[in-house]
Design an enzyme around this catalytic site. Sequence first.
Site, PDB file in Angstrom:
ATOM      1  CD  GLU A  39       7.731  -1.442  -5.716  1.00  0.00           C
ATOM      2  OE1 GLU A  39       8.508  -2.274  -5.216  1.00  0.00           O
ATOM      3  OE2 GLU A  39       7.529  -1.333  -6.939  1.00  0.00           O
ATOM      4  NE  ARG A 274      10.142 -10.606   4.394  1.00  0.00           N
ATOM      5  CZ  ARG A 274      10.175  -9.565   3.557  1.00  0.00           C
ATOM      6  NH1 ARG A 274      11.270  -8.904   3.363  1.00  0.00           N
ATOM      7  NH2 ARG A 274       9.095  -9.202   2.908  1.00  0.00           N
ATOM      8  CE  LYS A 284       4.399  -5.051  -1.083  1.00  0.00           C
ATOM      9  NZ  LYS A 284       5.143  -3.927  -1.663  1.00  0.00           N
TER      10      LYS A 284
HETATM   11  P1  ATP Z   1       8.444  -6.381  -2.402  1.00  0.00           P
HETATM   12  O1  ATP Z   1       8.701  -7.795  -2.701  1.00  0.00           O
HETATM   13  O2  ATP Z   1       7.372  -5.790  -3.233  1.00  0.00           O
HETATM   14  O3  ATP Z   1       9.663  -5.517  -2.254  1.00  0.00           O
HETATM   15  P2  ATP Z   1       8.209  -6.021   0.421  1.00  0.00           P
HETATM   16  O4  ATP Z   1       7.567  -7.022   1.289  1.00  0.00           O
HETATM   17  O5  ATP Z   1       9.648  -5.735   0.582  1.00  0.00           O
HETATM   18  O6  ATP Z   1       7.798  -6.470  -0.993  1.00  0.00           O
HETATM   19  P3  ATP Z   1       7.767  -3.182   0.590  1.00  0.00           P
HETATM   20  O7  ATP Z   1       6.548  -2.438   0.224  1.00  0.00           O
HETATM   21  O8  ATP Z   1       9.009  -2.912  -0.142  1.00  0.00           O
HETATM   22  O9  ATP Z   1       7.382  -4.709   0.508  1.00  0.00           O
HETATM   23  O10 ATP Z   1       8.010  -3.074   2.154  1.00  0.00           O
HETATM   24  C1  ATP Z   1       7.943  -1.883   2.880  1.00  0.00           C
HETATM   25  C2  ATP Z   1       8.662  -2.040   4.177  1.00  0.00           C
HETATM   26  O11 ATP Z   1       8.075  -3.072   4.951  1.00  0.00           O
HETATM   27  C3  ATP Z   1      10.108  -2.433   3.969  1.00  0.00           C
HETATM   28  O12 ATP Z   1      10.916  -1.663   4.841  1.00  0.00           O
HETATM   29  C4  ATP Z   1      10.139  -3.881   4.295  1.00  0.00           C
HETATM   30  O13 ATP Z   1      11.387  -4.229   4.775  1.00  0.00           O
HETATM   31  C5  ATP Z   1       9.041  -4.005   5.353  1.00  0.00           C
HETATM   32  N1  ATP Z   1       8.473  -5.344   5.349  1.00  0.00           N
HETATM   33  C6  ATP Z   1       7.904  -5.975   4.310  1.00  0.00           C
HETATM   34  N2  ATP Z   1       7.533  -7.213   4.652  1.00  0.00           N
HETATM   35  C7  ATP Z   1       7.864  -7.380   5.946  1.00  0.00           C
HETATM   36  C8  ATP Z   1       7.747  -8.448   6.887  1.00  0.00           C
HETATM   37  N3  ATP Z   1       7.210  -9.629   6.537  1.00  0.00           N
HETATM   38  N4  ATP Z   1       8.193  -8.248   8.142  1.00  0.00           N
HETATM   39  C9  ATP Z   1       8.721  -7.069   8.501  1.00  0.00           C
HETATM   40  N5  ATP Z   1       8.858  -6.035   7.673  1.00  0.00           N
HETATM   41  C10 ATP Z   1       8.459  -6.171   6.408  1.00  0.00           C
END
Ligand code: ATP
Length: 569
Positions: A39, A274, A284
Amino acid sequence: MNIDRNDAPALTSFIRNIIDEDNRAGKWSQRVETRFPPEPNGYLHIGHAKSICLNFGIARDYGGVCHLRLDDTNPEKESVEYVESIIDGVKWLGFDWTKDGREYLFYASDYYDKLYEFAELLIERGQAYVDSQTADEMRLTRGSAQEAGKKSPFRDRSPEANLDLFRRMKAGEFKEGEHVLRAKIDMASPNFNLRDPVIYRIRFAHHYRTGDTWCVYPMYDYSHCISDALENITHSLATLEFEDHRPLYDWFLNQLTEDGKFTRPLPRQIEFSRLNLTYTITSKRKLLQLVNENHVEGWDDPRMPTIVGVRRRGFTPESIRLMCDRVAVTKVDSWIDMSVLEGALRDDLDEKAPRAIAVLDPLKLIVDNYPEGTSETCSAPVHPHYPERGAREFPFSRELWIEREDFQEVPKKGYFRLFPGNKVRLKYGFVVECTGADKDEQGNVTAVHCNYFLDSRSGTEGANAYKVKGTIHWVSAKGAYEAEVRLYERLFKEPQPGAGGVEFLNDLNLASKRVVRAYLEPAARAALREDRIQFERHGYFVADRIDSQPGEPVFNRIVSLRDNWGKRH
Ligand code: ATP
Ligand code: MG
């Protein structure tokens, strides 16, 4: 050490097993299409790097393609600035989204028309309804783990009434929160996500791409699965918190498939753990707080775990990919130690980085028997294991800079470096014997004195006759490049900042940045932005990509050396 990328498949095996199984069964006719769907509401961080390496890595290994999809359905928080940094970040990590000349770059906002059309279809089929309860009422009627939720009094509106209301929602006739569109699934489901989830809400917000065209925006669970299906994604890899959302993912796609909008097979969501890295945070929201409250100097502060931050710190894309390969992709969330990332950087740079000498905490060493006003040239290999990379040259003269810790007036037991009466080798130079030190009124040592042995020059025959226990590094005062060097430590004191309910800011390491004036060998002056160098004994450094000027680089320490140089020599 060689970077071995072959251990990657083993560590992502459970996902690869599923893909292999699909391929054996001919499910997708060997097609593998993944996506990375950030996002654009913040900068990418090291946790995203894991998802990037996983999704793009699988596509690469199976001859498929990974889409980059900007998942932009929350107008208030998203911007072009974030989109650009995401695109840059993925490219910098070494991945791309083109295949056979076609670009697979998508925006969820491109699907707004389709998503809206499908919502009307669900309404017509009696599978979605406009709920006019307040947010509070909806929350109170959701039920609990023990208790089913209560059906909304608006749940049985006719499709015609729902369609009319939904169109008027879209037309901007209602205020935010006055109505929402909900899927009609099961208020008694043990899975809360199936208790009539909201799929559209009213937001009078300007979207950075669609402007003011829309005032109804779809929810993640609804738009994500449909985006996947529209893009013909085969395997949709999500982090574990989405496991409970999978039934909903499947529900939407099944409904729309029954209605002829999609054909089987449908994309399959697979969850993985994660990445959490010790001594830092990957939320974030918290990263934004660090920036907004000036705990760091911006998104690209070299202490930040953002991609722009680790890049500025000096980490290479190779080191980040290597770390992601070394971290198993599992079903269990875990904390990876920061040392895994640091180790990956050392393994990457050990072979690549040229060597140089830097004195970070300078103390004058005066060679009293060296003729004043003269100098001579010493040389050292650019890389000790690759003589073919040539030699670097630097002067030796009467006044040198050495590290303050390399002199002790009264030596501790086992100290082999400079102290009165002791001999050490000045690396790549001569053997010297310490004769004493000058002090100021407070008793601080201001300069150390020594005499050198003319026939002890490194690389000459006479050198071998000298047996000394200590070797120290030095830079000639004349010709040295005096540089700003930034020494970074971990941003947080605790391995899991904020663990146990404490405010995560309380765990900040307030001494995470130290700036010194250092003396470097003359050639270091030529380093260009993002050039990486090993300063012998001190670690790996990079010429800062923002603050360095031509002929005047500023250095950041990326990581120290694993080994304690003092012990080795
Ligand atoms: P938000 O809280 O804004 O949703 P988010 O960490 O989920 O934050 P996104 O931009 O939605 O951020 O994430 C993009 C992709 O990265 C998603 O598929 C998410 O699952 C993956 N992702 C985000 N953080 C991690 C992490 N710490 N480890 C592995 N994958 C991650
Ligand atoms: Mg998310």
